[in-house]
Every structure is written in C-alpha cells, then in structure tokens.
Design an enzyme around this catalytic site. Structure first.
Site, PDB file in Angstrom:
ATOM      1  N   CYS A  15      -3.315  -5.219  -2.293  1.00  0.00           N
ATOM      2  CA  CYS A  15      -2.929  -4.344  -3.402  1.00  0.00           C
ATOM      3  C   CYS A  15      -4.052  -3.348  -3.713  1.00  0.00           C
ATOM      4  O   CYS A  15      -4.288  -2.435  -2.944  1.00  0.00           O
ATOM      5  CB  CYS A  15      -2.528  -5.176  -4.618  1.00  0.00           C
ATOM      6  SG  CYS A  15      -1.557  -4.244  -5.834  1.00  0.00           S
ATOM      7  N   HIS A  72       1.221  -9.427  -2.824  1.00  0.00           N
ATOM      8  CA  HIS A  72       0.563 -10.612  -3.347  1.00  0.00           C
ATOM      9  C   HIS A  72       1.313 -11.848  -2.850  1.00  0.00           C
ATOM     10  O   HIS A  72       2.495 -11.793  -2.538  1.00  0.00           O
ATOM     11  CB  HIS A  72       0.574 -10.604  -4.873  1.00  0.00           C
ATOM     12  CG  HIS A  72      -0.238  -9.512  -5.481  1.00  0.00           C
ATOM     13  ND1 HIS A  72      -1.608  -9.536  -5.507  1.00  0.00           N
ATOM     14  CD2 HIS A  72       0.137  -8.351  -6.094  1.00  0.00           C
ATOM     15  CE1 HIS A  72      -2.053  -8.449  -6.113  1.00  0.00           C
ATOM     16  NE2 HIS A  72      -1.016  -7.714  -6.475  1.00  0.00           N
TER      17      HIS A  72
END
Length: 490
Positions: free
Chosen positions: A333, A431
């Site tokens: 991310c 994630h």
C-alpha cells in the site's frame, strides 16, 4: 430497556485492559449458545482497519469480533473511526466513509454529529440481533473527555445499557484502578456498572480472594470472574504493534519491517510473527536496519511524511545496500507508493499539499485523490500463480510502465501492483497478503526460504477465538452474564 435486542457494554479502567479481547470472547461464547449477537464499538481510534461487506472500513478489532459472532464485518459495527494523520489531528470516518480531517479541538465540537451516527448504527443492530456486545474506548474516567462523550458512559447513558468494568491485574494497581474509576463516575454512571472482570492474572487465585472479597464489600458490586494470563494468544492488536513471536527453532528467514511514524495496518505482519520459519523484526527510530532476507515497507497514513522520516533515519541508503547484496524488497500500500519515482498530494489529503520524490525503485508515479478505494478482493499472486484474498484501503492512483509487470492479477480482471525488471522488488496495494497460505508460502520462497512450512493463519485465529470462549465458560459467572444479556440460564 427496549424490547429490542439487549445491549451490554464492556469498559476498561485503562487502555489495553482487555476490552477487545473480552468482547471477542463473549461474542463467541454467546454465538456458541445459539444467541444472535453482534459486536459494536461506537468510536475507535486506530490505524488498523478492515474493509466491510458494505464497502466501508472499520477497526480491525471489530472485524475479529464479527468473526467471533460468525458474521461478516459491517460499518454499523464501528460507526466512527478516527485514523490519526498528525500528532493533533485525524481523518474522521463515519459509517465507513472518510468525511473530513480535523484537529482534536474541532472533533470535540463535532461529537454531537458523530453521536447521531453512533445511535443510528446501534439502533439498526439492536433491531436485528438479540444481543449487542459493545466495547468502550480507553477509560470512562478521563475527566477532560467527559463532555460530549460518545465512546464510554456517554453512549451507555444514551442507550441505557449495563456496563462491565475490566481491569488488567498484570500491570499492577488493579484495586486502585477499579475503585478509582468508580469514584470518578457520576452516580447514574456508577449505578450502571454491574460487575468487574479482572484480566491477566498469574498465580494462585486463593491468594487473590481476600482482595476480591474486599472489592465486593467496598463497592457493593460483584466480581464476575478472573481471567488468567495467556501468553500464546495471538489475535490482531487494535493499535499497538505486537512484537511477540511464536516459539521457533532451526533456520529462519529474516524479515525486517521499518516502523514509520504513521504506520498503518501493521496487522499485515501477524502471520509472519506466528510463522515458525520466520524471524520478524520491527525496527524503530534510532535503530539501523539489520541484515535481512526481506525488507517490507508497510502501509502508512501519511506516506510523504513517512518517506521523509525514512530518509532522515538513513533507511533509504540501507534499503539500497540491501538490494545490492541480493535482498528482496516488498512494499504494501503506502510502501508501494514509496517505491515509485514520485508521489503527489495536490489536495493536501495527508498533510501539506505538494510532491515528493520516491525511492525510484519502480517506474511508477502516484497521485492521492479524494475518493478512497475500499474493497475486498481475490486474485492470484504473480509468484507461482498462488491464490490469495486481501483488501484495498488507499486514496492513491498509481500509473507507470512498471504496472506492465503486476504483482497480482485480481479475479475481476484488474492488475495490481508491480515488480521490478530483475524481480527483486515488488509492491502491491493489497493488505492481508500473508494471511493466504499459498501466497505467504510463495512470498517466503521468493525471499529465499527453500523448504516452506505451510501455516493456516485463519485456522490459528479461529482456534484462539474458541480458546477465549472456553476461558469465559471456565472462569466467569456465566449465569450473571446471561442475565445481563437478557438470556435464560440453561
């Protein structure tokens, strides 16, 4: 009390007293009895969040509690989420969607609006479930936060629910914590505390009994039970980084995570903490990055500021040295965004508007945009075509030629992330990568572990939730608990 679902609230004398764990335990205990129970936290402040079935985000602790209830996470379970992005400010998320960022003083005035969202969510849950199991935040006795409180007694008073007060005996001062908290409550708030749970006790319970007898006589309230200290319980931490690791023997892959000031979703690394063949190190300020097989740049709530901090600590040079010696580098991310050439924040979403140079390890540029991407996804890792599940929480839109070598191909046809030409650097927006057994094994092999032991992280989490419910059965006054929930004791 309404004839709708009953509400029971767990509050704590301090942060980290055991509220999240006790709510998780009570949720699974009730679910095993066939009770339709749902978790609820009015307001959460955390940088660890989960994506819900209705396309929003909530605290990860509530997602684990939803699993304990055998439910899919929903934004009503945590209607107000605060994600700090500066030392005095946070992004405010209402019903799963970011509405604004504000400093602490402005949010204090905004609480009246936030309370409307809290009560609306609670009302929907109370209409749909028999028991709403509520987790408070911090302590109900914070004098400076009492006005406009929506997280603890302010909420309990608004919905007229009973409260259990939990305290951690392992840190010491448990009787002072419990009695002192009661003394700082108003008469009506004190009245709604129906009992105490003492958490993390080690030793002979008989030696504690005189103190319990005194506490009950002093307060006129029952001790509902004493929960033992459990050292090998590995559920996701709500906010603080959990550095405990499972017992490990034999050769291990060395994985290093630089801890940046606004690190987010560090629960991504829980499967590595528990993996018997991984030595996981979190490296903080003032520490040099040690030699490693794999460095992972984690998610961040303020990527440009964290990138500046990484450079100030000399970690950028350490990362380049790591790559020169053949190490592998993964960005997740915000970590993916750092790996690119430029990062732009024209709207000032994460601080002052502007642009920053990235590490230049992938031919990418990222621009932060107002609309946050929130979705649960499935796909396949480019390594070994390993199946995976994960979730996206990001405001960045990334472009560049490195996207032609994606890290992941999603089931909806989209490509995610990128890999370097030499294959030593990889980044993804997803994630939860390491929670998928096949993907975790593939990543560990990519990082240099030859014979990988497959670990089912989901099964480990489910096992620990069941263990918590067993602790409730063995150590708490289940008759009184059922009565507080409005359930028959059978």
């Amino acid at each position: 009390m309404s004839d709708r679902g009953r509400t029971l609230m767990v509050q704590g004398t301090t942060s980290d007293a055991g509220k999240s764990t006790l709510v998780t335990a009570l949720c699974r205990w009730l679910a095993r009895r066939g009770v339709a129970v749902v978790p609820f936290k009015p307001q959460n402040m955390a940088l660890n969040s989960a994506v819900t079935a209705d396309g929003g985000e909530i605290g990860r602790a509530q997602a684990v509690q939803a699993q304990a209830c055998r439910l899919a996470p929903h934004t009503d379970m945590n209607p107000v989420l605060l994600k700090p992005n500066t030392d005095i400010g946070a992004q405010v998320i209402i019903h799963g969607r970011a509405v604004t960022s504000m400093d602490a003083a402005a949010y204090h005035d905004y609480k009246r609006v936030a309370m409307e969202a809290v009560l609306a969510s609670h009302g929907r849950l109370a209409a749909a479930y028999r028991v709403v199991m509520v987790e408070g935040a911090g302590s109900p006795a914070e004098i400076n936060l009492r006005a406009n409180d929506i997280a603890n007694m302010g909420f309990a008073e608004a919905v007229d629910c009973p409260v259990i007060l939990v305290a951690d005996i392992d840190r010491g001062g448990v009787f002072a914590h419990l009695v002192g908290t009661l003394e700082l409550l108003s008469d009506s708030e004190r009245e709604r505390v129906k009992g105490f749970v003492i958490n993390r006790f080690r030793g002979d319970i008989a030696l504690l009994q005189p103190g319990l007898d005194w506490l009950e006589a002093r307060t006129g309230k029952p001790v509902l039970g004493v929960l033992p200290y459990v050292s090998d319980l590995h559920l996701e931490a709500e906010d603080a980084i959990d550095t405990r690791q499972a017992a490990k023997v034999g050769p291990r892959l060395k994985v290093v995570v630089p801890v940046l000031p606004r690190i987010s979703n560090h629960t991504d690394f829980d499967p590595l903490r528990l993996h018997p063949q991984v030595e996981l190190s979190f490296v903080g300020p003032g520490q040099a990055l040690p030699s490693a097989d794999l460095i992972v740049l984690p998610g961040s709530k303020s990527v440009r500021a964290d990138l500046a901090a990484l450079r100030e600590r000399g970690w950028d040079e350490a990362i380049l040295r790591h790559l020169r010696y053949g190490g592998r580098l993964l960005g997740i991310c915000g970590g993916l965004q750092m790996l690119g050439e430029r990062l732009h924040d024209p709207l000032g979403l994460e601080g002052a508007a502007g642009s920053s140079a990235g590490l230049g390890l992938l031919a990418l540029e990222t621009t932060l945009e107002a609309d946050k991407q929130l979705r649960n996804v499935q796909g396949r890792l480019s390594l070994e075509d390993a199946p995976l599940s994960g979730y996206e929480i990001h405001a960045g839109v990334t472009r560049g030629e490195a996207l032609a070598r994606p890290a992941v191909v999603l089931d909806d046809g989209r490509a995610d992330g990128a890999r370097s030409v030499d294959g030593n650097v990889m980044g993804t927006y997803l994630h939860g990568l390491f929670e998928s057994t096949a993907a975790c094994s593939a990543l560990l092999r990519w990082a240099g572990l030859r014979e990988v032991q497959a670990v089912d992280y989901q099964a480990l989490r489910e096992r620990d939730i069941e263990r918590l419910a067993d602790l409730v059965e063995r150590n708490l006054d289940t008759g009184r608990l059922l009565a507080l929930c409005g359930e028959p004791h059978a």
